[in-house]
Design a protein around this motif. Sequence first.
Motif: not given
Length: 130
Positions: A69-89
């Motif tokens: 949902t945060a991605a659809t709100a036009h927010r730029q990803p941070t290194p931390g959010s990308i790292a968390r997404a990778e861990e979740n995958l």
Amino acid sequence: MIESSRLRIARIAPMACPFSFLMLMTMTVLAPTPVNAGPCSAEIDSLQAAVDARIDTTAGVGRTGRESTAATAHRQPTPGSIARAEENLGEGVSYEQVLAALTQARAADQAGDATSCERALGVARSAMER
């Protein structure tokens, strides 16, 4: 007519000098001043760039996840959010410890504590090697 305009300029010119001086002094006072960097700012920036590059590389080769949902709100990803997404995958290395150590290093750097800064950078480097 020419005579009167010369007199008018001669009367205005001395008034402009104090105003120009005042403007120059105001600009000098309001000009930005250089700020001293902390004892290990360059090392922090270098390691942060390496972490960001590694996270970006990891994110570019794996499978994709659902868009948040945060991605659809036009927010730029941070290194931390990308790292968390990778861990979740279930892909990539855990970068949470590296990012936490970099945060500690920045805090020590701002406080001027070179010893704590170097210690936190060492923790970040060793966590990156795992």
